[in-house]
Design a protein around this motif. Structure first.
Motif, PDB file in Angstrom:
ATOM      1  N   GLN A  83      18.562 -10.603 -13.891  1.00 27.27           N
ATOM      2  CA  GLN A  83      17.253  -9.950 -13.833  1.00 27.27           C
ATOM      3  C   GLN A  83      16.127 -10.968 -13.996  1.00 27.27           C
ATOM      4  OE1 GLN A  83      16.486  -6.961 -13.024  1.00 27.27           O
ATOM      5  NE2 GLN A  83      14.312  -6.863 -13.555  1.00 27.27           N
ATOM      6  N   GLU A  93      13.177 -11.653 -11.336  1.00 26.14           N
ATOM      7  CA  GLU A  93      11.747 -11.658 -11.653  1.00 26.14           C
ATOM      8  C   GLU A  93      11.080 -12.918 -11.114  1.00 26.14           C
ATOM      9  OE1 GLU A  93      10.146  -9.232 -13.039  1.00 26.14           O
ATOM     10  OE2 GLU A  93      11.548  -8.054 -14.229  1.00 26.14           O
ATOM     11  N   PRO A 102       9.299  -2.673 -13.107  1.00 32.57           N
ATOM     12  CA  PRO A 102      10.592  -2.528 -13.786  1.00 32.57           C
ATOM     13  C   PRO A 102      11.179  -1.128 -13.698  1.00 32.57           C
ATOM     14  CG  PRO A 102       8.794  -2.737 -15.374  1.00 32.57           C
ATOM     15  CD  PRO A 102       8.215  -3.035 -14.034  1.00 32.57           C
ATOM     16  N   GLN A 144      18.261  -3.578 -11.406  1.00 29.70           N
ATOM     17  CA  GLN A 144      17.406  -3.236 -12.543  1.00 29.70           C
ATOM     18  C   GLN A 144      18.059  -2.189 -13.441  1.00 29.70           C
ATOM     19  OE1 GLN A 144      13.201  -4.807 -11.618  1.00 29.70           O
ATOM     20  NE2 GLN A 144      13.212  -2.669 -11.051  1.00 29.70           N
ATOM     21  N   ARG A 173      18.890  -2.802 -17.380  1.00 29.58           N
ATOM     22  CA  ARG A 173      18.418  -1.933 -18.456  1.00 29.58           C
ATOM     23  C   ARG A 173      19.586  -1.490 -19.348  1.00 29.58           C
ATOM     24  NH1 ARG A 173      14.504   0.365 -14.629  1.00 29.58           N
ATOM     25  NH2 ARG A 173      15.642   2.319 -14.432  1.00 29.58           N
TER      26      ARG A 173
END
Length: 451
Positions: free
Chosen positions: A180, A184, A193, A200, A204
């Motif tokens: 991740q 980014e 997000p 994603q 999470r």
């Protein structure tokens, strides 16, 4: 900047190449930096999407940005974007918050403390040798996975006074966090997000699991944190001093997640690259084994042995030259500056790349070759200090590098003394530049007795 100094012009691709450079940054970051160094020299302006990156590839430039004028350069592209994944831990924080965090953890990495932890490191290394000897009977072993387990074991016992092996998802979850963070970077945080991309969503879930783990570690420590002096207790005490308990709890989470990642990832990668290179150079393996037998005999290493494992240290130095754990050092200029005669405007994104700097032909002969002898003290004495920065430099020099180097030396000495590891011939080793320089997909190796 002094008005009388006329800046030198910077080379680089045209603005029309911005989109293709952005795509290349997502697909082949090492290739992008290597190509820029070869084509444009020691200083280049690289258009990447809507940004311009100022890339410097000379020891003098690294010294200026990372040390001499470090106060003018905060963490930059990549690490700024990684904050959305990692929070405000020691890796991504700035200013007074960073200084406070550094002050909290620094005592745990003093020489006296590292010497006290040598026995734990040796025990974990011995357990690794026994495990490889056993599981290797059933076929190839993924040494990256094994090195990750080792370094998490060392981190848990030395810095947190706990057993991290009871959390088997840690390594996998951190891989998702790194994925991740690099997403980014490649997207310049253009994707919100909350967008439910599979990546994603996986991130999470991984982040929630990691936060659950650190919450459990804190809760288990309970109210006796002040009676201990490990990093976990120090962080808990610091968090409790925050006026807002919610802020303190979140900072504690961020700092522990960062510590868990940085504390195991770089050493695991270094050891994996070392085993890969040693397998390709049997003469190096032979010398390592001879030294380990001469220094250690059949016993476990001690802190006093570090100074006697000289060739082992040279091998590790050469490994992290070719595959530096900190492969890129992004910074953002707070004010206008001059770097090596080149103008850097305020707000500019600046890159120092140890991966390319360690291959600079003006400072390294045969730079692509694996040659531990280049770190013989006589040969190394003539080399500029900032031509070699595998753990960064200046105020933000990696706080845990000495513990990591001791761990690498003990493990390499014991592995080469007791075992022979050979890469599965059909497996291709591919560098994966994440927050550290990993191996994509691990590395299966066959294990046999030393001989």
């Amino acid at each position: 900047m002094t008005a009388a100094v006329r800046p030198q012009p910077m080379n680089g691709p045209s603005r029309a190449a911005a989109v293709s450079m952005l795509i290349m940054m997502g697909r082949d970051r090492l290739g992008m930096m290597t190509s820029a160094a070869a084509r444009y020299g020691d200083a280049a302006r690289l258009p990447v999407g809507p940004k311009e990156l100022y890339f410097f590839n000379h020891p003098g430039h690294a010294k200026h940005v990372l040390a001499d004028n470090a106060a003018n350069y905060h963490k930059g592209i990549g690490l700024v974007h990684a904050r959305r994944a990692l929070g405000d831990g020691l890796l991504t924080s700035e200013g007074e918050l960073w200084r406070k965090q550094r002050k909290v953890v620094q005592p745990a990495f003093q020489s006296r403390r590292i010497a006290e932890q040598a026995g734990v490191v040796a025990e974990e290394a011995a357990a690794l040798v026994d495990r490889l000897r056993t599981v290797g009977r059933d076929g190839p072993v993924d040494v990256l996975h094994e090195m990750t387990g080792l370094t998490l074991g060392v981190l848990g016992r030395t810095l947190l006074d706990t057993d991290l092996s009871r959390f088997p998802s840690i390594g996998r979850d951190f891989a998702m966090v790194q994925d991740q963070a690099m997403f980014e970077l490649a997207s310049l945080s253009a994707v919100p997000p909350w967008v439910p991309l599979p990546r994603q969503l996986r991130f999470r879930r991984a982040r929630r699991r990691l936060q659950t783990i650190v919450d459990q570690l804190v809760d288990e420590r309970g109210v006796d944190s002040g009676d201990r002096d490990d990093v976990l207790s120090r962080l808990i005490v610091s968090a409790r001093a925050e006026p807002d308990p919610r802020v303190g709890r979140q900072r504690l989470r961020d700092e522990l997640v960062t510590l868990l990642l940085a504390g195991h990832e770089t050493t695991a990668s270094t050891l994996s690259w070392a085993l890969y290179l040693i397998d390709r150079h049997p003469d190096v393996r032979h010398r390592l084994r001879e030294e380990a037998v001469a220094v250690l005999g059949d016993r476990l290493p001690t802190f006093e042995d570090l100074g006697r494992l000289r060739y082992t240290a040279m091998v590790i130095d050469e490994v992290v030259r070719l595959y530096p754990p900190v492969w890129i050092l992004p910074r953002k200029a707070l004010a206008e500056d001059m770097v090596g005669g080149y103008r850097v405007p305020a707000g500019a994104d600046v890159l120092i790349c140890p991966y390319t700097l360690h291959r600079h032909p003006a400072f390294w002969d045969r730079p692509e070759e694996f040659d531990p002898e280049r770190f013989d003290p006589v040969r190394a004495a003539a080399r500029p200090r900032y031509a070699y920065i595998p753990f960064g430099a200046g105020p933000r020099f990696c706080v845990g590098n000495h513990l990591g180097l001791m761990e690498a030396a003990f493990v390499l000495a014991m592995l080469t003394r007791d075992l022979t590891l050979t890469k599965v011939a059909t497996h291709e080793v591919v560098p994966e530049p994440m927050l550290s320089l990993r191996m994509r997909g691990g590395m299966p190796m066959n294990v046999s007795p030393a001989g």
